[in-house]
Design a protein around this motif. Sequence first.
Motif, PDB file in Angstrom:
ATOM      1  N   CYS A 139      46.842  51.305  33.726  1.00  0.00           N
ATOM      2  CA  CYS A 139      47.065  50.545  34.976  1.00  0.00           C
ATOM      3  C   CYS A 139      46.842  49.038  34.814  1.00  0.00           C
ATOM      4  N   ARG A 140      47.143  48.517  33.671  1.00  0.00           N
ATOM      5  CA  ARG A 140      46.907  47.091  33.396  1.00  0.00           C
ATOM      6  C   ARG A 140      47.627  46.170  34.382  1.00  0.00           C
ATOM      7  N   TRP A 141      48.772  46.581  34.855  1.00  0.00           N
ATOM      8  CA  TRP A 141      49.550  45.730  35.778  1.00  0.00           C
ATOM      9  C   TRP A 141      48.796  45.440  37.071  1.00  0.00           C
ATOM     10  N   LYS A 142      47.762  46.211  37.367  1.00  0.00           N
ATOM     11  CA  LYS A 142      47.008  46.002  38.605  1.00  0.00           C
ATOM     12  C   LYS A 142      46.092  44.782  38.538  1.00  0.00           C
ATOM     13  N   SER A 143      45.931  44.232  37.329  1.00  0.00           N
ATOM     14  CA  SER A 143      45.106  43.035  37.158  1.00  0.00           C
ATOM     15  C   SER A 143      45.911  42.001  36.369  1.00  0.00           C
ATOM     16  N   PRO A 144      46.820  41.297  37.048  1.00  0.00           N
ATOM     17  CA  PRO A 144      47.699  40.354  36.336  1.00  0.00           C
ATOM     18  C   PRO A 144      46.943  39.138  35.804  1.00  0.00           C
ATOM     19  N   ARG A 145      47.410  38.655  34.679  1.00  0.00           N
ATOM     20  CA  ARG A 145      46.803  37.492  34.038  1.00  0.00           C
ATOM     21  C   ARG A 145      46.819  36.281  34.960  1.00  0.00           C
ATOM     22  N   ASP A 146      47.881  36.124  35.748  1.00  0.00           N
ATOM     23  CA  ASP A 146      47.983  34.927  36.589  1.00  0.00           C
ATOM     24  C   ASP A 146      47.046  34.954  37.797  1.00  0.00           C
ATOM     25  N   ALA A 147      46.262  36.016  37.945  1.00  0.00           N
ATOM     26  CA  ALA A 147      45.247  36.064  39.003  1.00  0.00           C
ATOM     27  C   ALA A 147      43.966  35.336  38.573  1.00  0.00           C
ATOM     28  N   TYR A 148      43.951  34.871  37.330  1.00  0.00           N
ATOM     29  CA  TYR A 148      42.780  34.182  36.758  1.00  0.00           C
ATOM     30  C   TYR A 148      43.180  32.771  36.353  1.00  0.00           C
ATOM     31  N   PRO A 149      42.207  31.875  36.230  1.00  0.00           N
ATOM     32  CA  PRO A 149      42.526  30.521  35.764  1.00  0.00           C
ATOM     33  C   PRO A 149      43.259  30.562  34.418  1.00  0.00           C
ATOM     34  N   GLN A 150      44.214  29.654  34.245  1.00  0.00           N
ATOM     35  CA  GLN A 150      45.059  29.645  33.053  1.00  0.00           C
ATOM     36  C   GLN A 150      44.436  28.825  31.919  1.00  0.00           C
ATOM     37  N   ASP A 151      43.152  29.039  31.684  1.00  0.00           N
ATOM     38  CA  ASP A 151      42.465  28.388  30.569  1.00  0.00           C
ATOM     39  C   ASP A 151      41.758  29.458  29.744  1.00  0.00           C
ATOM     40  N   ARG A 152      41.079  29.048  28.706  1.00  0.00           N
ATOM     41  CA  ARG A 152      40.408  30.006  27.801  1.00  0.00           C
ATOM     42  C   ARG A 152      39.347  30.819  28.545  1.00  0.00           C
ATOM     43  N   VAL A 153      38.567  30.171  29.394  1.00  0.00           N
ATOM     44  CA  VAL A 153      37.528  30.873  30.159  1.00  0.00           C
ATOM     45  C   VAL A 153      38.170  31.930  31.062  1.00  0.00           C
ATOM     46  N   GLY A 154      39.255  31.557  31.741  1.00  0.00           N
ATOM     47  CA  GLY A 154      39.965  32.500  32.604  1.00  0.00           C
ATOM     48  C   GLY A 154      40.523  33.668  31.819  1.00  0.00           C
ATOM     49  N   TYR A 155      41.064  33.363  30.645  1.00  0.00           N
ATOM     50  CA  TYR A 155      41.614  34.414  29.778  1.00  0.00           C
ATOM     51  C   TYR A 155      40.531  35.405  29.357  1.00  0.00           C
ATOM     52  N   LEU A 156      39.389  34.881  28.918  1.00  0.00           N
ATOM     53  CA  LEU A 156      38.302  35.761  28.466  1.00  0.00           C
ATOM     54  C   LEU A 156      37.745  36.601  29.620  1.00  0.00           C
ATOM     55  N   LYS A 157      37.640  36.004  30.805  1.00  0.00           N
ATOM     56  CA  LYS A 157      37.168  36.749  31.978  1.00  0.00           C
ATOM     57  C   LYS A 157      38.154  37.864  32.329  1.00  0.00           C
ATOM     58  N   TRP A 158      39.444  37.546  32.296  1.00  0.00           N
ATOM     59  CA  TRP A 158      40.483  38.547  32.565  1.00  0.00           C
ATOM     60  C   TRP A 158      40.369  39.700  31.579  1.00  0.00           C
ATOM     61  N   ARG A 159      40.236  39.393  30.293  1.00  0.00           N
ATOM     62  CA  ARG A 159      40.130  40.448  29.268  1.00  0.00           C
ATOM     63  C   ARG A 159      38.898  41.319  29.488  1.00  0.00           C
ATOM     64  N   GLU A 160      37.778  40.695  29.820  1.00  0.00           N
ATOM     65  CA  GLU A 160      36.540  41.452  30.034  1.00  0.00           C
ATOM     66  C   GLU A 160      36.658  42.340  31.274  1.00  0.00           C
ATOM     67  N   ASP A 161      37.222  41.801  32.349  1.00  0.00           N
ATOM     68  CA  ASP A 161      37.421  42.595  33.569  1.00  0.00           C
ATOM     69  C   ASP A 161      38.378  43.759  33.323  1.00  0.00           C
ATOM     70  N   LEU A 162      39.416  43.527  32.508  1.00  0.00           N
ATOM     71  CA  LEU A 162      40.347  44.606  32.173  1.00  0.00           C
ATOM     72  C   LEU A 162      39.630  45.750  31.455  1.00  0.00           C
ATOM     73  N   LYS A 163      38.822  45.414  30.455  1.00  0.00           N
ATOM     74  CA  LYS A 163      38.091  46.452  29.706  1.00  0.00           C
ATOM     75  C   LYS A 163      37.240  47.293  30.649  1.00  0.00           C
ATOM     76  N   LYS A 164      36.550  46.632  31.566  1.00  0.00           N
ATOM     77  CA  LYS A 164      35.715  47.371  32.533  1.00  0.00           C
ATOM     78  C   LYS A 164      36.576  48.273  33.407  1.00  0.00           C
ATOM     79  N   MET A 165      37.695  47.742  33.900  1.00  0.00           N
ATOM     80  CA  MET A 165      38.572  48.524  34.764  1.00  0.00           C
ATOM     81  C   MET A 165      39.138  49.722  34.020  1.00  0.00           C
ATOM     82  N   HIS A 166      39.609  49.502  32.798  1.00  0.00           N
ATOM     83  CA  HIS A 166      40.159  50.601  32.000  1.00  0.00           C
ATOM     84  C   HIS A 166      39.097  51.667  31.740  1.00  0.00           C
ATOM     85  N   ALA A 167      37.899  51.229  31.409  1.00  0.00           N
ATOM     86  CA  ALA A 167      36.810  52.171  31.104  1.00  0.00           C
ATOM     87  C   ALA A 167      36.411  52.979  32.343  1.00  0.00           C
ATOM     88  N   GLU A 168      36.308  52.306  33.479  1.00  0.00           N
ATOM     89  CA  GLU A 168      35.893  53.001  34.703  1.00  0.00           C
ATOM     90  C   GLU A 168      36.959  53.983  35.182  1.00  0.00           C
TER      91      GLU A 168
END
Length: 191
Positions: free
Chosen positions: A63-92
């Motif tokens: 269900c990765r499409w439920k958390s789009p990349r453009d919902a986060y800031p378009q910088d490195r910090v935003g990218y890393l936060k998006w990736r971390e949130d995705l891992k949590k969502m996928h795991a849960e």
Amino acid sequence: MPLQEALEAIDAHNAQDPNHEEVNGNKVPKELLYSQRMTQQLLHFEPEASEALQIAARAQHICRWKSPRDAYPQDRVGYLKWREDLKKMHAELTGSILEGLHYSKEAIERVRFLIRKKMIKKEEESQILEDVICLVFLQYYFEHFASKHPDEKIIDIIQKTWSKMSPKGHRSALKLPLSERTKDLVGKALA
């Protein structure tokens, strides 16, 4: 068969992806295709993969499409936060599916642990999963990704990808059916 039921449940979620890719003239939900490629690559790379590892590989982008990349800031910090949130969502989400199939708490936690990828380079199955992720990226997604960025950025990404992989992963990557352009970029990255 619990494993087959788990894989089918993950597929049912991923089949809902509104984004599609064309494969052999057929439109396939993007994350369903990705998850099937993950399983195929895992079983080629590690034929004796544990049940937990097979489930984690199949659910890597559930269900990765439920958390789009453009919902986060378009910088490195935003990218890393998006990736971390995705891992949590996928795991849960995967854990919830496994609970519904009456997997043990230990089995569910093992799958969640693998999906979160916390022990790459330190834990064998975590490393196998990372290798498979990198191999699937290189074989199926790299070419399209590389077409959108300058070579310098792509070479840097290859180097970062390569550093995450094991020696076995490196050997497998060099055997992939890659385009001449991709082989050239990989060669430059590894020089």
